[in-house]
Scaffold this active site. Structure first.
Site, short mmCIF file in Angstrom:
data_model
loop_
_atom_site.label_atom_id
_atom_site.label_comp_id
_atom_site.label_asym_id
_atom_site.label_seq_id
_atom_site.Cartn_x
_atom_site.Cartn_y
_atom_site.Cartn_z
N ASP A 1 2.72 -18.90 2.38
CA ASP A 1 3.09 -19.93 1.40
C ASP A 1 2.08 -19.92 0.25
O ASP A 1 1.27 -19.00 0.14
CB ASP A 1 3.16 -21.30 2.07
CG ASP A 1 1.81 -21.74 2.62
OD1 ASP A 1 0.79 -21.07 2.34
OD2 ASP A 1 1.76 -22.76 3.33
N GLY B 1 4.92 5.70 -5.09
CA GLY B 1 6.16 4.97 -4.84
C GLY B 1 6.38 4.73 -3.36
O GLY B 1 5.56 5.13 -2.52
N HIS C 1 -2.38 -13.22 0.12
CA HIS C 1 -3.61 -13.44 0.90
C HIS C 1 -3.65 -14.83 1.55
O HIS C 1 -4.70 -15.25 2.03
CB HIS C 1 -4.85 -13.18 0.03
CG HIS C 1 -5.02 -11.74 -0.30
ND1 HIS C 1 -5.83 -11.29 -1.31
CD2 HIS C 1 -4.47 -10.62 0.25
CE1 HIS C 1 -5.78 -9.96 -1.37
NE2 HIS C 1 -4.95 -9.53 -0.45
N VAL D 1 1.32 3.71 -4.14
CA VAL D 1 0.82 5.09 -4.16
C VAL D 1 2.00 6.05 -3.99
O VAL D 1 2.61 6.08 -2.93
CB VAL D 1 -0.21 5.30 -3.03
CG1 VAL D 1 -0.84 6.68 -3.12
CG2 VAL D 1 -1.29 4.21 -3.06
N SER E 1 4.47 7.53 2.42
CA SER E 1 3.29 8.41 2.41
C SER E 1 2.12 7.78 3.16
O SER E 1 1.28 8.49 3.72
CB SER E 1 2.88 8.76 0.98
OG SER E 1 2.69 7.60 0.21
N HIS F 1 0.81 -1.22 0.00
CA HIS F 1 0.00 0.00 0.00
C HIS F 1 0.84 1.27 0.00
O HIS F 1 0.40 2.31 -0.49
CB HIS F 1 -0.99 -0.02 1.17
CG HIS F 1 -2.16 -0.91 0.93
ND1 HIS F 1 -3.45 -0.54 1.17
CD2 HIS F 1 -2.23 -2.17 0.42
CE1 HIS F 1 -4.27 -1.53 0.85
NE2 HIS F 1 -3.55 -2.53 0.39
N ASP F 2 2.06 1.21 0.55
CA ASP F 2 2.93 2.38 0.44
C ASP F 2 3.44 2.51 -0.98
O ASP F 2 3.32 3.57 -1.61
CB ASP F 2 4.10 2.30 1.43
CG ASP F 2 4.88 3.62 1.47
OD1 ASP F 2 4.24 4.68 1.28
OD2 ASP F 2 6.10 3.61 1.69
N ASP G 1 7.51 5.78 -0.39
CA ASP G 1 7.96 7.06 0.16
C ASP G 1 7.41 7.29 1.57
O ASP G 1 7.46 8.40 2.09
CB ASP G 1 7.51 8.22 -0.74
CG ASP G 1 6.00 8.37 -0.74
OD1 ASP G 1 5.30 7.39 -0.39
OD2 ASP G 1 5.51 9.46 -1.08
C1 HEM Z 1 -4.80 -7.87 -6.18
C2 HEM Z 1 -5.37 -6.86 -5.59
C3 HEM Z 1 -5.58 -6.82 -4.11
C4 HEM Z 1 -6.75 -6.51 -3.51
C5 HEM Z 1 -8.05 -6.13 -4.17
C6 HEM Z 1 -6.53 -6.61 -2.09
C7 HEM Z 1 -7.48 -6.36 -1.13
C8 HEM Z 1 -7.33 -6.61 0.23
C9 HEM Z 1 -8.34 -6.40 1.22
C10 HEM Z 1 -9.72 -5.85 0.96
C11 HEM Z 1 -7.83 -6.78 2.41
C12 HEM Z 1 -8.53 -6.77 3.77
C13 HEM Z 1 -8.61 -5.36 4.35
C14 HEM Z 1 -9.54 -5.31 5.52
O1 HEM Z 1 -10.76 -5.48 5.29
O2 HEM Z 1 -9.10 -5.13 6.67
C15 HEM Z 1 -6.49 -7.26 2.18
C16 HEM Z 1 -5.67 -7.77 3.14
C17 HEM Z 1 -4.34 -8.10 2.92
N1 HEM Z 1 -3.66 -7.94 1.74
FE1 HEM Z 1 -4.46 -7.52 -0.06
N2 HEM Z 1 -5.24 -6.99 -1.86
C18 HEM Z 1 -4.61 -7.11 -3.06
C19 HEM Z 1 -3.28 -7.42 -3.27
C20 HEM Z 1 -2.37 -7.59 -2.26
C21 HEM Z 1 -0.95 -7.63 -2.43
C22 HEM Z 1 -0.23 -7.43 -3.76
C23 HEM Z 1 -0.40 -7.83 -1.21
C24 HEM Z 1 1.05 -7.93 -0.81
C25 HEM Z 1 2.02 -8.24 -1.59
C26 HEM Z 1 -1.48 -7.95 -0.28
C27 HEM Z 1 -1.34 -8.25 1.04
C28 HEM Z 1 -2.38 -8.31 1.95
C29 HEM Z 1 -2.22 -8.78 3.31
C30 HEM Z 1 -0.94 -9.33 3.93
C31 HEM Z 1 -3.46 -8.64 3.92
C32 HEM Z 1 -3.81 -8.95 5.39
C33 HEM Z 1 -3.48 -7.72 6.22
C34 HEM Z 1 -3.67 -7.90 7.71
O3 HEM Z 1 -4.10 -8.96 8.17
O4 HEM Z 1 -3.36 -6.94 8.45
N3 HEM Z 1 -2.66 -7.77 -0.94
N4 HEM Z 1 -6.20 -7.13 0.84
#
Ligand code: HEM
Ligand SMILES: *[C@@H]1O[C@H](CO)[C@@H](O)[C@H](O)[C@H]1NC(C)=O
Ligand SMILES: *[C@@H]1O[C@H](CO)[C@@H](O)[C@H](O)[C@H]1NC(C)=O
Length: 348
Positions: A272, A77, A200, A75, A81, A71-72, A79
């Protein structure tokens, strides 16, 4: 001496202009592995020590750090933010964007920053600390299978806008083409989108992030898993639910999806390739995850990474590294923040 308000304002404005002019341009130098080896010896060990300690206390913090990197960097880059708090100058920073719901680990990063400032004041940026910490978290959560060397030398930015985060980051209701277009804007391919989404396998999401899934047809979501999610979401106003069914309470899994009890693990948040197994079985929370199955090429990669966990570990490591190199917009300026949640100087 009494200065009038107007003169004071003018003075502050001049100061700000001088300050801006002397700030380094963010892209002045290339990122380098070992960037701080002379400037702040041992900084990577300091970060790692704090991350390991935090994850021992609460493993869930690791997922928050991995998500923060994404998320950093997506948006403006990488940085820092995303770390900025609201202020009177900037009432709606990235943190407030709906798409940033659930972001966490800010306190941990501030704790690490304070420790690093004590050791070498004014030298290490918050944006570098964030990448180091996320890298270490990914390594801990994967038992060392996800690992990479972090090139550093980033600067912390001044700009953080909720509307920009909302526009740049993907949404959990997106369909596959929207995801593909969104990632293409940052130079990530369909395959890279599929590999990154494997993140995920860890962490949690709020029910509001997958509300629509609760009424999708059984061709899109395993009906027993849908019942499980409906049950979990009835337990609060918008509770967080585990992204990975194997992290769920044993009793809940036994009640709704008894076929999955053998998957339940004592240690949650293992990073994994299980996401691909879950996705093909239609037991994932987000619509955006499921939608990867509806695109021929993406589907092929889901199968590929289900079938080879080692390959995923390696490719995911490479892609966290690629994310970590996303640059600030051309011409941006930066600084080394003293505290990660605020810019050093008010500019007006
Ligand atoms: C492909 C598009 C993606 C979408 C639409 C997406 C969306 C989301 C959403 C909606 C959540 C839950 C937020 C909440 O309701 O609290 C989430 C959690 C998470 N996402 Fe994604 N995500 C995407 C890609 C990624 C990528 C690329 C990464 C990391 C490389 C990532 C890592 C994570 C992690 C680790 C969580 C769990 C965070 C936590 O438990 O604190 N996601 N994501
Ligand atoms: C993507 O690649 C193009 C062409 O190499 C480059 O001009 C652009 O700046 C890159 N975009 C990002 C976000 O890295
Ligand atoms: C899985 O990927 C690894 C790493 O790229 C490779 O060495 C190995 O041959 C692959 N295994 C199979 C069964 O394809």
């Amino acid at each position: 001496m009494k200065l009038s308000a107007a003169v004071l304002c003018a003075l502050v404005a001049v100061q700000a202009a001088v300050l801006l002019a002397t700030l380094p341009s963010a892209q002045a130098k290339e990122l380098e592995v070992g960037y701080y080896s002379k400037k702040c010896k041992g900084v990577e060990n300091v970060v790692k020590w704090h991350v390991v300690r935090a994850l021992k206390a609460n493993r869930r913090t690791g997922a928050a750090l991995v998500r923060l990197l994404f998320h950093d960097c997506f948006v403006r880059g990488c940085d820092g933010s995303v770390l900025l708090d609201a202020s009177s100058d900037n009432p709606h920073p990235e943190k407030e964007a709906p798409v940033n719901i659930g972001l966490a680990a800010f306190d941990l990063l501030e704790e690490i920053k304070a420790a690093v400032e004590k050791r070498c004041p004014g030298v290490v940026s918050c944006s570098d600390i964030l990448i180091y910490a996320a890298r270490d978290a990914a390594s801990v959560l994967s038992n060392g299978h996800v690992h990479f060397a972090v090139p550093a030398g980033r600067l912390d930015g001044f700009v953080s806008k909720a509307e920009e985060a909302q526009a740049e980051l993907p949404d959990s209701t997106h369909d596959v083409q929207q995801l593909i277009d969104n990632f293409a804007k940052k130079n990530f391919s369909v395959e890279e989108l599929v590999i990154l989404t494997g993140a995920h396998s860890i962490g949690q999401g709020h029910c509001s992030s997958f509300r629509g899934r609760l009424s999708e047809p059984s061709s899109q979501i395993n009906p027993a898993y849908r019942d499980l999610l409906n049950y979990k979401c009835s337990q609060g106003s918008d509770p967080p639910v585990d992204n990975n069914v194997r992290d769920e309470d044993y009793g809940v899994v036994a009640r709704f999806t008894p076929g999955f009890t053998s998957r339940v693990r004592k240690v949650p948040d293992f990073l994994d390739n299980s996401f691909y197994h879950n996705n093909l079985a239609k037991i994932v929370t987000f619509h955006s995850d499921w939608t990867l199955l509806t695109h021929k090429e993406a589907f092929g990669h889901v199968v590929e990474y289900r079938d080879n966990g080692t390959l995923w570990d390696e490719d995911f490591s490479d892609l966290l590294l690629k994310l970590s190199k996303l640059p600030m917009p051309a011409g941006s300026r930066g600084e080394i923040r003293k505290k990660c949640s605020v810019v050093n100087h008010r500019l007006y």
